[in-house]
Structures are given as structure tokens and as C-alpha cells.
Write a protein that holds these residues in place. Structure first.
Motif, PDB file in Angstrom:
ATOM      1  N   VAL A 289     -65.346  62.185 -18.813  1.00  0.00           N
ATOM      2  CA  VAL A 289     -65.053  62.591 -17.432  1.00  0.00           C
ATOM      3  C   VAL A 289     -63.564  62.473 -17.148  1.00  0.00           C
ATOM      4  O   VAL A 289     -62.855  61.680 -17.783  1.00  0.00           O
ATOM      5  CB  VAL A 289     -65.847  61.741 -16.409  1.00  0.00           C
ATOM      6  CG1 VAL A 289     -67.342  61.969 -16.544  1.00  0.00           C
ATOM      7  CG2 VAL A 289     -65.507  60.261 -16.561  1.00  0.00           C
ATOM      8  N   ASP A 290     -63.098  63.269 -16.161  1.00  0.00           N
ATOM      9  CA  ASP A 290     -61.713  63.158 -15.725  1.00  0.00           C
ATOM     10  C   ASP A 290     -61.610  62.156 -14.585  1.00  0.00           C
ATOM     11  O   ASP A 290     -62.583  61.457 -14.264  1.00  0.00           O
ATOM     12  CB  ASP A 290     -61.144  64.535 -15.346  1.00  0.00           C
ATOM     13  CG  ASP A 290     -61.839  65.166 -14.126  1.00  0.00           C
ATOM     14  OD1 ASP A 290     -62.542  64.449 -13.376  1.00  0.00           O
ATOM     15  OD2 ASP A 290     -61.678  66.386 -13.933  1.00  0.00           O
ATOM     16  N   ARG A 291     -60.458  62.088 -13.934  1.00  0.00           N
ATOM     17  CA  ARG A 291     -60.215  61.037 -12.929  1.00  0.00           C
ATOM     18  C   ARG A 291     -61.141  61.158 -11.732  1.00  0.00           C
ATOM     19  O   ARG A 291     -61.425  60.162 -11.061  1.00  0.00           O
ATOM     20  CB  ARG A 291     -58.758  61.072 -12.491  1.00  0.00           C
ATOM     21  CG  ARG A 291     -58.373  62.129 -11.470  1.00  0.00           C
ATOM     22  CD  ARG A 291     -56.862  62.150 -11.294  1.00  0.00           C
ATOM     23  NE  ARG A 291     -56.416  62.480  -9.962  1.00  0.00           N
ATOM     24  CZ  ARG A 291     -55.990  63.674  -9.589  1.00  0.00           C
ATOM     25  NH1 ARG A 291     -55.990  64.671 -10.445  1.00  0.00           N
ATOM     26  NH2 ARG A 291     -55.565  63.858  -8.355  1.00  0.00           N
ATOM     27  N   ALA A 292     -61.626  62.367 -11.436  1.00  0.00           N
ATOM     28  CA  ALA A 292     -62.531  62.573 -10.304  1.00  0.00           C
ATOM     29  C   ALA A 292     -63.979  62.665 -10.756  1.00  0.00           C
ATOM     30  O   ALA A 292     -64.829  63.139 -10.013  1.00  0.00           O
ATOM     31  CB  ALA A 292     -62.134  63.827  -9.534  1.00  0.00           C
ATOM     32  N   TRP A 293     -64.271  62.212 -11.971  1.00  0.00           N
ATOM     33  CA  TRP A 293     -65.618  62.159 -12.520  1.00  0.00           C
ATOM     34  C   TRP A 293     -66.246  63.534 -12.722  1.00  0.00           C
ATOM     35  O   TRP A 293     -67.459  63.682 -12.674  1.00  0.00           O
ATOM     36  CB  TRP A 293     -66.533  61.255 -11.677  1.00  0.00           C
ATOM     37  CG  TRP A 293     -66.128  59.817 -11.801  1.00  0.00           C
ATOM     38  CD1 TRP A 293     -65.183  59.162 -11.070  1.00  0.00           C
ATOM     39  CD2 TRP A 293     -66.598  58.872 -12.762  1.00  0.00           C
ATOM     40  NE1 TRP A 293     -65.032  57.873 -11.503  1.00  0.00           N
ATOM     41  CE2 TRP A 293     -65.902  57.658 -12.544  1.00  0.00           C
ATOM     42  CE3 TRP A 293     -67.547  58.919 -13.780  1.00  0.00           C
ATOM     43  CZ2 TRP A 293     -66.123  56.519 -13.302  1.00  0.00           C
ATOM     44  CZ3 TRP A 293     -67.775  57.786 -14.532  1.00  0.00           C
ATOM     45  CH2 TRP A 293     -67.069  56.606 -14.293  1.00  0.00           C
ATOM     46  N   ASN A 294     -65.392  64.533 -12.955  1.00  0.00           N
ATOM     47  CA  ASN A 294     -65.888  65.832 -13.391  1.00  0.00           C
ATOM     48  C   ASN A 294     -66.133  65.766 -14.888  1.00  0.00           C
ATOM     49  O   ASN A 294     -65.301  65.240 -15.641  1.00  0.00           O
ATOM     50  CB  ASN A 294     -64.878  66.934 -13.066  1.00  0.00           C
ATOM     51  CG  ASN A 294     -64.680  67.101 -11.576  1.00  0.00           C
ATOM     52  OD1 ASN A 294     -65.644  67.153 -10.822  1.00  0.00           O
ATOM     53  ND2 ASN A 294     -63.431  67.186 -11.144  1.00  0.00           N
TER      54      ASN A 294
ATOM     55  N   ASP B 171     -69.631  74.528 -12.609  1.00  0.00           N
ATOM     56  CA  ASP B 171     -68.304  73.915 -12.730  1.00  0.00           C
ATOM     57  C   ASP B 171     -67.632  73.799 -11.365  1.00  0.00           C
ATOM     58  O   ASP B 171     -67.727  74.726 -10.542  1.00  0.00           O
ATOM     59  CB  ASP B 171     -67.431  74.756 -13.658  1.00  0.00           C
ATOM     60  CG  ASP B 171     -67.856  74.638 -15.119  1.00  0.00           C
ATOM     61  OD1 ASP B 171     -68.450  73.595 -15.462  1.00  0.00           O
ATOM     62  OD2 ASP B 171     -67.594  75.569 -15.882  1.00  0.00           O
ATOM     63  N   PRO B 172     -66.939  72.681 -11.091  1.00  0.00           N
ATOM     64  CA  PRO B 172     -66.878  71.496 -11.943  1.00  0.00           C
ATOM     65  C   PRO B 172     -68.123  70.621 -11.776  1.00  0.00           C
ATOM     66  O   PRO B 172     -68.490  70.264 -10.652  1.00  0.00           O
ATOM     67  CB  PRO B 172     -65.639  70.769 -11.435  1.00  0.00           C
ATOM     68  CG  PRO B 172     -65.558  71.153  -9.984  1.00  0.00           C
ATOM     69  CD  PRO B 172     -66.084  72.558  -9.895  1.00  0.00           C
ATOM     70  N   LEU B 173     -68.761  70.320 -12.879  1.00  0.00           N
ATOM     71  CA  LEU B 173     -69.961  69.486 -12.882  1.00  0.00           C
ATOM     72  C   LEU B 173     -69.536  68.036 -12.662  1.00  0.00           C
ATOM     73  O   LEU B 173     -68.842  67.450 -13.499  1.00  0.00           O
ATOM     74  CB  LEU B 173     -70.683  69.651 -14.219  1.00  0.00           C
ATOM     75  CG  LEU B 173     -71.928  68.817 -14.475  1.00  0.00           C
ATOM     76  CD1 LEU B 173     -72.983  69.103 -13.426  1.00  0.00           C
ATOM     77  CD2 LEU B 173     -72.469  69.100 -15.871  1.00  0.00           C
ATOM     78  N   ASN B 174     -69.930  67.468 -11.538  1.00  0.00           N
ATOM     79  CA  ASN B 174     -69.464  66.137 -11.169  1.00  0.00           C
ATOM     80  C   ASN B 174     -70.554  65.094 -11.370  1.00  0.00           C
ATOM     81  O   ASN B 174     -71.664  65.222 -10.845  1.00  0.00           O
ATOM     82  CB  ASN B 174     -68.991  66.129  -9.714  1.00  0.00           C
ATOM     83  CG  ASN B 174     -68.345  64.819  -9.328  1.00  0.00           C
ATOM     84  OD1 ASN B 174     -69.014  63.882  -8.914  1.00  0.00           O
ATOM     85  ND2 ASN B 174     -67.027  64.750  -9.480  1.00  0.00           N
TER      86      ASN B 174
END
Length: 276
Positions: A126-131, A153-156
Motif C-alpha cells: 500500500v501507499d501512504r494513503a493505503w491505496n 482504482d484507487p482500491l483503498n
């Protein structure tokens, strides 16, 4: 010219700003965010309180070394360190690479090897925003029955987990698991002061989920995720791993959440599904 501990600064009229906020305003923001007095911070970074006050009020512009020293002690995220440097008139110190950039090939290869080695259990990058950037095939255990609009997308990861049309109806200990996720996200927002993380928290904390019990349960070493799947209840505990020495913003903000069976029955079911 004025100096402090060998770091040259240039006098500048009070009220000068670079962009939306001056370097001094940003430094003061992070000092206050960390709940430190000017005296406490000046002692830790070995500058005079007067010198730090001049920087914060805009009467002096900090050198590149001073910005980085203050940012390091204040544990400012790399993205915000670049912003502080730019506000002080210095070049950014940290790159922000695309995930598909050649210079990140080794990093992404290593993370995908971790995913492969984690099978047959679920895990997500995951990235910083939990995507979600990537995941093991067994993540389908979690996304079964999730509304299609949540899987675009973006799948969070947080929306999929806590939305009433996501995993939430299948989570048997939803109040407890929801409280765990919200605590983790709230702490991340507090540490990073990242508006994307705060916006995500504001959104998902508004989803229904009930009040959590006071404890994880008798003898429980960690809060488990209990989820219904195919007539069974699977139980998992999770870990979150990051790169501890990252000097690229993208690498610093990426993480892997890995789920492990919390009991032998869950492990057996997952291995059976995997054909082991």
C-alpha cells in the motif's frame, strides 16, 4: 550575517514567505506538532534559543544543513522536508520516484518477492494513503462480495475493510477490528500531519461499526481479524513492514501489510485452498 553552531543564515525581513508558508512557519508548526518548546528543540539540535526564534519568526533564513537537522530531530516526513527546504530557498533533498521508474526496480522486485513468499496467505502493498499497489492472489478471500465500486482504482484498503458494502458485514468482530484500524490511522495522521491520511480517517471513521469491547479477549496476544468465508470463520493477525532507511519519498511511504493465520484451522483451510 548571523550564525548558530556553524550554520550560516541570512537576515530577512519578518513576514517574508516562500510559497504559502515560510520555512520558519513550517519549522514552528512541526515543533509545536511534536509538543516541544523552543528551548527543548534548541538544546537537542545544539543551537541557541535566540537563533531558533529568529528562524521561526522569519528574521533569519536557515541553511540547508539547519533545515535538515531540525527536520531529522522532529521526524518530519521526507515529503515535508522537501517543502521546508524549498520554503527556505534550497533545492529538495529527496526524490519522489514513480513506482514503475527504473530506479525502483530493485525495491519493487524485493516487495513482490515478499508477496510471493507469503503465499498462500493474504498480503498487500500500500501507499501512504493505503491505496493498494499490489497484493497476493489470496486477498480475494477478503474482497469476496465487496461492492464493485469499492474495487475500482484507487482500491483503498481502509474503504474495502470498513465500508458497509465492503468487508464489514463479514467481519465477525467488526467493532474491535474497526477500533484497531481507526487507532492506527489516527496515529498515522497525527505523526505525519498528512492531509490525505486525515481525509481518509475523517471518511472511514464515519462508517458504522459499533463500539469495541475493552479487551482483545482472554489470552489473545493480538487483536485478530475474524472474517466469514465459505461457511467458515477465518482468523488472522497482521504485521506492517516499511523500509527503515528510505531516502526516496515513494519508498518511504510504501508498506506491506501481511496477514498470518491466528489458528491452525485457518492455516489448514488456506493451504487446502492453495492446493498444498
Amino acid at each position: 550575517m548571523s550564525s548558530g553552531s556553524g550554520n550560516v543564515v541570512t537576515e530577512r525581513p519578518a513576514g517574508h514567505t516562500a510559497g504559502r508558508r515560510s520555512s520558519g512557519e513550517l519549522i514552528r508548526h512541526w515543533r509545536q506538532h511534536r509538543r516541544l518548546s523552543q528551548l527543548e528543540l534548541s538544546v537537542e539540535v545544539e543551537v541557541s534559543t535566540r537563533h531558533l526564534s529568529f528562524i521561526e519568526t522569519g528574521r533569519a533564513v536557515p541553511s540547508r544543513d539547519m533545515v535538515l537537522r531540525l527536520a531529522e530531530y522532529l521526524e518530519v516526513p521526507l515529503r515535508e522536508r522537501n517543502r521546508m527546504l524549498l520554503a527556505a530557498g534550497h533545492a529538495p533533498a529527496y526524490n519522489e520516484s514513480r513506482l514503475d521508474a527504473p530506479e525502483l526496480d530493485a525495491v519493487m522486485s524485493a516487495m513482490r518477492q515478499i508477496l510471493v513468499g507469503h503465499g498462500p496467505y493474504p498480503a498487500v502493498i500500500v501507499d501512504r494513503a493505503w491505496n493498494i499497489v499490489d497484493a497476493t492472489p489470496s486477498i480475494a478471500l477478503f474482497t469476496e462480495g465487496v461492492a464493485p465500486e469499492l474495487l475500482t482504482d484507487p482500491l483503498n484498503a481502509y474503504r474495502v475493510s470498513l465500508h458497509p458494502e465492503g468487508m464489514a458485514p463479514r467481519i465477525v468482530n467488526l467493532p474491535q477490528w474497526r477500533a484497531h484500524l481507526l487507532h492506527r490511522l489516527r496515529r498515522q495522521a497525527a505523526i505525519t500531519a498528512d492531509p490525505l491520511v486525515q481525509e481518509l480517517y475523517d471518511e472511514v471513521s464515519g462508517y458504522p461499526g459499533g463500539e469495541p469491547p475493552n479487551a482483545a479477549g482472554p489470552g489473545a496476544p493480538a487483536i485478530p481479524l475474524g472474517i466469514r468465508f465459505g461457511g467458515e470463520v477465518l482468523s488472522f493477525v497482521s504485521t506492517v513492514a516499511t523500509f527503515g532507511t528510505a531516502v526516496d519519498i515513494t519508498v518511504a511511504e510504501i508498506s506491506i501489510e501481511s496477514f498470518y493465520p491466528a489458528d491452525k484451522r485457518t492455516s489448514r483451510i488456506l493451504h487446502d485452498l492453495h492446493g498444498d
